[in-house]
Enzyme design. Structure first.
Site, mmCIF file in Angstrom:
data_model
loop_
_atom_site.group_PDB
_atom_site.id
_atom_site.type_symbol
_atom_site.label_atom_id
_atom_site.label_comp_id
_atom_site.label_asym_id
_atom_site.label_seq_id
_atom_site.Cartn_x
_atom_site.Cartn_y
_atom_site.Cartn_z
ATOM 1 N N THR A 172 0.940 -1.140 0.123
ATOM 2 C CA THR A 172 0.125 0.132 0.044
ATOM 3 C C THR A 172 0.967 1.200 0.080
ATOM 4 O OG1 THR A 172 -1.936 1.273 1.162
ATOM 5 C CG2 THR A 172 -0.466 -0.010 2.478
ATOM 6 N N LYS A 221 3.520 1.491 -3.940
ATOM 7 C CA LYS A 221 2.732 0.721 -5.128
ATOM 8 C C LYS A 221 4.068 0.713 -6.338
ATOM 9 C CE LYS A 221 -1.602 0.809 -3.530
ATOM 10 N NZ LYS A 221 -3.005 1.480 -3.769
ATOM 11 N N ASP A 256 -6.829 -3.097 -7.387
ATOM 12 C CA ASP A 256 -7.500 -1.995 -7.021
ATOM 13 C C ASP A 256 -8.750 -1.684 -8.070
ATOM 14 O OD1 ASP A 256 -6.200 -1.348 -4.696
ATOM 15 O OD2 ASP A 256 -4.609 0.057 -5.960
ATOM 16 N N GLY A 278 -9.403 13.885 -10.102
ATOM 17 C CA GLY A 278 -8.016 13.541 -9.490
ATOM 18 C C GLY A 278 -7.354 12.789 -10.985
ATOM 19 N N ASN A 326 -8.993 17.284 -13.132
ATOM 20 C CA ASN A 326 -7.966 17.393 -12.059
ATOM 21 C C ASN A 326 -7.675 18.999 -11.923
ATOM 22 O OD1 ASN A 326 -5.984 16.182 -10.446
ATOM 23 N ND2 ASN A 326 -4.493 16.606 -11.671
ATOM 24 N N ARG A 327 -7.145 19.239 -10.640
ATOM 25 C CA ARG A 327 -6.611 20.781 -10.071
ATOM 26 C C ARG A 327 -5.700 20.898 -11.129
ATOM 27 N NH1 ARG A 327 -4.380 20.745 -4.184
ATOM 28 N NH2 ARG A 327 -2.972 19.288 -5.271
ATOM 29 N N THR A 328 -4.650 20.124 -11.532
ATOM 30 C CA THR A 328 -3.444 20.332 -12.535
ATOM 31 C C THR A 328 -3.910 19.747 -13.850
ATOM 32 O OG1 THR A 328 -1.750 20.247 -10.788
ATOM 33 C CG2 THR A 328 -1.158 20.442 -13.050
ATOM 34 N N LEU A 346 -13.272 6.941 -3.213
ATOM 35 C CA LEU A 346 -12.296 5.795 -3.005
ATOM 36 C C LEU A 346 -11.733 5.692 -1.628
ATOM 37 C CD1 LEU A 346 -10.042 5.869 -6.304
ATOM 38 C CD2 LEU A 346 -12.346 4.889 -5.957
ATOM 39 N N GLY A 374 -15.562 3.670 0.033
ATOM 40 C CA GLY A 374 -14.759 2.776 -0.664
ATOM 41 C C GLY A 374 -14.379 1.529 0.038
HETATM 42 P P1 ATR Z 1 -2.858 9.028 -5.417
HETATM 43 O O1 ATR Z 1 -1.832 7.942 -5.511
HETATM 44 O O2 ATR Z 1 -3.706 8.973 -4.213
HETATM 45 O O3 ATR Z 1 -3.652 9.170 -6.438
HETATM 46 P P2 ATR Z 1 -1.361 11.323 -5.897
HETATM 47 O O4 ATR Z 1 -0.704 10.473 -7.204
HETATM 48 O O5 ATR Z 1 -0.398 12.084 -5.262
HETATM 49 O O6 ATR Z 1 -1.876 10.404 -5.117
HETATM 50 O O7 ATR Z 1 -2.392 12.194 -6.503
HETATM 51 C C1 ATR Z 1 -3.182 12.901 -5.866
HETATM 52 C C2 ATR Z 1 -4.428 13.494 -6.559
HETATM 53 O O8 ATR Z 1 -5.517 14.328 -5.648
HETATM 54 C C3 ATR Z 1 -3.925 14.525 -7.658
HETATM 55 O O9 ATR Z 1 -4.640 14.318 -8.892
HETATM 56 C C4 ATR Z 1 -4.253 16.000 -7.000
HETATM 57 O O10 ATR Z 1 -4.131 17.136 -7.846
HETATM 58 P P3 ATR Z 1 -3.029 17.679 -8.584
HETATM 59 O O11 ATR Z 1 -2.431 16.650 -9.748
HETATM 60 O O12 ATR Z 1 -3.303 18.954 -9.132
HETATM 61 O O13 ATR Z 1 -1.989 17.737 -7.455
HETATM 62 C C5 ATR Z 1 -5.377 15.545 -6.254
HETATM 63 N N1 ATR Z 1 -5.590 16.430 -5.052
HETATM 64 C C6 ATR Z 1 -4.977 16.430 -4.020
HETATM 65 N N2 ATR Z 1 -5.471 17.431 -3.108
HETATM 66 C C7 ATR Z 1 -6.249 18.001 -3.817
HETATM 67 C C8 ATR Z 1 -7.164 19.229 -3.314
HETATM 68 N N3 ATR Z 1 -7.146 19.710 -2.152
HETATM 69 N N4 ATR Z 1 -8.019 19.677 -4.352
HETATM 70 C C9 ATR Z 1 -8.023 19.211 -5.447
HETATM 71 N N5 ATR Z 1 -7.465 17.880 -5.928
HETATM 72 C C10 ATR Z 1 -6.479 17.558 -5.083
#
Ligand code: ATR
Length: 270
Positions: free
Chosen positions: A61, A65, A101, A126, A150-152, A213, A236
């Site tokens: 986990t 991964k 998963d 995300g 996604n935020r980005t 999830l 989830g």
């Molecule tokens: P995981 O393995 O859990 O997917 P990760 O690869 O670090 O972890 O990805 C986290 C995701 O949650 C990303 O899509 C992130 O957005 P960014 O790519 O813009 O960083 C998203 N995320 C985390 N915190 C967030 C928030 N407060 N609001 C919106 N999106 C968020």
């Protein structure tokens, strides 16, 4: 007696030993299943020690991964597309990497919750590792379209491109989400971990099935969905049990019954 474990950091909170103990009891398969805390920079050595001690397999986990993907000598198609491994089977000198998963999510949605994904419009919030891990099994259910927001934005656009060969995908920034309802919204961001909810148009939840999830608590996403007329709201926990069941079957060949296990784990966790 099979020898299994789960690796993570942190790992204390893991419900996997309890879930696998219930599967073992039910199927009559004898197992030992431990929790192993691997130091952040020492996953390969820690895993190798466990393998050398006669292990038959292990789960992996957060945050290992991707390290587990690198450790595996063979990869299933799910592991290959996810670029991450949550289950390894030791087979002689081979370490077979699988990712259960996405199958866990699809089994929970379709079999436990009775949701047919065929021809549905799915919105995933995300574009990190969690989203990459669930995309192939979701696309194999032949939804009408999977939208990744996604935020980005660039990460969502890239992910949609990477998976376009498996089905209809598109990617964009969270701010592009419109008030038009969709059939299913899946929260695959890690925002809930920080007690946050991505700031998106509320109308999109109207009459949608909303699935986080995350498990084990009422998340900000679940609160948001309930407050914005979602049709149904789920966490989830079912996915957690189903991904474990898929790992158990991968290792032992036995398919556990999951409904009672989900009930038991939910009661333990409440
Ligand atoms: P995981 O393995 O859990 O997917 P990760 O690869 O670090 O972890 O990805 C986290 C995701 O949650 C990303 O899509 C992130 O957005 P960014 O790519 O813009 O960083 C998203 N995320 C985390 N915190 C967030 C928030 N407060 N609001 C919106 N999106 C968020």
């Amino acid at each position: 007696m099979y020898k299994f474990a789960v690796f993570g950091n942190p790992i204390e909170h893991s419900l996997s030993p309890k879930i696998h103990a219930l599967f073992a009891q039910q199927t009559g398969v004898e197992i030992e299943y431990s929790k192993i805390l691997a130091p952040i920079d020492k996953f390969p050595q820690t895993a190798q020690n466990f393998i050398d001690s006669g292990a038959d397999g292990f789960n992996v986990t957060v945050p290992f991964k991707i390290n587990a993907f690198e450790l595996a000598t063979q990869h299933s198609i799910n592991a290959e597309t996810a670029g991450a491994v949550n289950t390894i089977k030791v087979d002689g000198n081979e370490l077979i990497g699988e990712n259960t998963d996405g199958m866990g999510l699809v089994t929970d949605l379709t079999q436990n919750l009775g949701i047919d994904l065929g021809n549905k419009v799915v919105l995933i919030l995300g574009a990190g590792g969690a989203t990459r891990g669930i995309l192939l099994p979701l696309l194999q259910q032949q939804p009408k379209r999977i939208m990744i927001a996604n935020r980005t934005a660039s990460k969502a656009i890239q992910l949609a491109k990477d998976f376009a060969k498996f089905g209809k995908t598109c990617g964009f920034g969270l701010e592009k989400i419109k008030n038009n309802p969709v059939d299913i919204i899946i929260n695959a961001t890690s925002a809930s971990l920080d007690g946050q909810m991505p700031n998106i148009a509320t109308g999109v939840a109207n009459n949608a099935i909303c699935y986080d999830l995350m498990y084990g608590q009422q998340t900000p996403f679940m609160d948001w969905a309930s407050a914005n007329q979602a049709l149904k709201v789920f966490d989830g926990l079912g996915m957690l049990v189903e991904q474990a069941a898929a790992a158990f079957k991968f290792w032992t060949g036995k398919q556990p019954e999951t409904q009672t296990v989900i009930k038991t784990i939910r009661a333990l966790n409440d």
